[in-house]
Design a protein around this motif. Structure first.
Motif, PDB file in Angstrom:
ATOM      1  N   LEU A  66      32.335  31.453  41.022  1.00 36.43           N
ATOM      2  CA  LEU A  66      33.793  31.533  41.137  1.00 36.43           C
ATOM      3  C   LEU A  66      34.318  32.878  40.656  1.00 36.43           C
ATOM      4  O   LEU A  66      35.172  33.493  41.298  1.00 36.43           O
ATOM      5  CB  LEU A  66      34.454  30.410  40.331  1.00 36.43           C
ATOM      6  N   LEU A  67      33.808  33.333  39.523  1.00 38.48           N
ATOM      7  CA  LEU A  67      34.256  34.609  38.969  1.00 38.48           C
ATOM      8  C   LEU A  67      33.893  35.771  39.884  1.00 38.48           C
ATOM      9  O   LEU A  67      34.706  36.665  40.125  1.00 38.48           O
ATOM     10  CB  LEU A  67      33.654  34.828  37.582  1.00 38.48           C
ATOM     11  N   GLU A  68      32.692  35.750  40.436  1.00 37.29           N
ATOM     12  CA  GLU A  68      32.289  36.810  41.367  1.00 37.29           C
ATOM     13  C   GLU A  68      33.178  36.815  42.607  1.00 37.29           C
ATOM     14  O   GLU A  68      33.580  37.877  43.087  1.00 37.29           O
ATOM     15  CB  GLU A  68      30.825  36.635  41.764  1.00 37.29           C
ATOM     16  N   GLY A  69      33.497  35.639  43.125  1.00 31.92           N
ATOM     17  CA  GLY A  69      34.393  35.557  44.281  1.00 31.92           C
ATOM     18  C   GLY A  69      35.778  36.055  43.962  1.00 31.92           C
ATOM     19  O   GLY A  69      36.401  36.773  44.754  1.00 31.92           O
ATOM     20  N   TRP A  70      36.287  35.693  42.784  1.00 34.03           N
ATOM     21  CA  TRP A  70      37.601  36.168  42.365  1.00 34.03           C
ATOM     22  C   TRP A  70      37.590  37.685  42.242  1.00 34.03           C
ATOM     23  O   TRP A  70      38.526  38.349  42.711  1.00 34.03           O
ATOM     24  CB  TRP A  70      37.997  35.522  41.040  1.00 34.03           C
ATOM     25  N   ASN A  71      36.554  38.239  41.636  1.00 34.19           N
ATOM     26  CA  ASN A  71      36.457  39.696  41.479  1.00 34.19           C
ATOM     27  C   ASN A  71      36.411  40.396  42.838  1.00 34.19           C
ATOM     28  O   ASN A  71      37.083  41.407  43.044  1.00 34.19           O
ATOM     29  CB  ASN A  71      35.227  40.077  40.652  1.00 34.19           C
ATOM     30  N   ARG A  72      35.627  39.852  43.780  1.00 28.14           N
ATOM     31  CA  ARG A  72      35.560  40.441  45.131  1.00 28.14           C
ATOM     32  C   ARG A  72      36.921  40.393  45.803  1.00 28.14           C
ATOM     33  O   ARG A  72      37.380  41.372  46.391  1.00 28.14           O
ATOM     34  CB  ARG A  72      34.542  39.690  45.979  1.00 28.14           C
ATOM     35  N   ALA A  73      37.586  39.247  45.733  1.00 28.26           N
ATOM     36  CA  ALA A  73      38.898  39.102  46.367  1.00 28.26           C
ATOM     37  C   ALA A  73      39.913  40.042  45.730  1.00 28.26           C
ATOM     38  O   ALA A  73      40.731  40.653  46.425  1.00 28.26           O
ATOM     39  CB  ALA A  73      39.372  37.652  46.266  1.00 28.26           C
ATOM     40  N   HIS A  74      39.866  40.169  44.428  1.00 32.40           N
ATOM     41  CA  HIS A  74      40.806  41.034  43.717  1.00 32.40           C
ATOM     42  C   HIS A  74      40.594  42.497  44.097  1.00 32.40           C
ATOM     43  O   HIS A  74      41.550  43.231  44.320  1.00 32.40           O
ATOM     44  CB  HIS A  74      40.667  40.833  42.209  1.00 32.40           C
ATOM     45  N   ARG A  75      39.339  42.914  44.186  1.00 37.20           N
ATOM     46  CA  ARG A  75      39.041  44.305  44.549  1.00 37.20           C
ATOM     47  C   ARG A  75      39.494  44.635  45.972  1.00 37.20           C
ATOM     48  O   ARG A  75      39.932  45.750  46.234  1.00 37.20           O
ATOM     49  CB  ARG A  75      37.537  44.581  44.427  1.00 37.20           C
TER      50      ARG A  75
END
Length: 82
Positions: A66-75
């Motif tokens: 979840l955190l990796e997906g959030w980071n990708r989406a945020h970037r």
């Protein structure tokens, strides 16, 4: 039980968020044309329980995902401040 039910249940356990919040995120994600999973497919109870057990054994991995997906989406969705 459907894959959506499993996904929602595991995300509730991993995040501690209420069902309504998780459902709205999952339904929004399913509207994305890049999401090709069949979350509405019914699966036998014994298979659903095995999947839930496997995912429960690695809730830390679910949280990382979840955190990796959030980071990708945020970037990709917001410009970096300079």
């Amino acid at each position: 039980m459907t894959y959506r039910d499993i996904f929602i249940g595991i995300l509730m356990e991993a995040t501690g968020l209420p069902r309504g919040e998780i459902e709205s995120v999952v339904l929004e994600a399913e509207r994305n044309p890049l999401v090709k999973q069949r979350h509405e497919e019914e699966i036998p109870d014994d298979r659903a329980e095995r999947i839930m057990t496997d995912l429960r054994s690695d809730l830390g991995g679910v949280r990382r995902w979840l955190l990796e997906g959030w980071n990708r989406a945020h970037r990709t969705s917001s410009p970096r401040e300079q």
